[in-house]
Design a protein around this motif. Sequence first.
Motif: not given
Length: 64
Positions: A8-26
């Motif tokens: 769960r922490i890994l999935r959460h970190s994955f999403a947060t990392y991508h958002l911080v570095f500009g990956t579109d929320l969709r």
Amino acid sequence: MKNKGSSRILRHSFATYHLVFGTDLRFIQFLKGHSSSKTTEIYTQVATNHLKNIKSPIELLNLD
């Protein structure tokens, strides 16, 4: 149970990392398999703290 929490922490970190570095929320929504964008939007609250610290390349120039 330990592995379940770790994944769960890994999935959460994955999403947060991508958002911080500009990956579109969709895209993050698709990658995480969320049917509702509301579920994915929780990561915007976490990433906001990181986004405040991002500097523009112009701010990094020493023009003195």
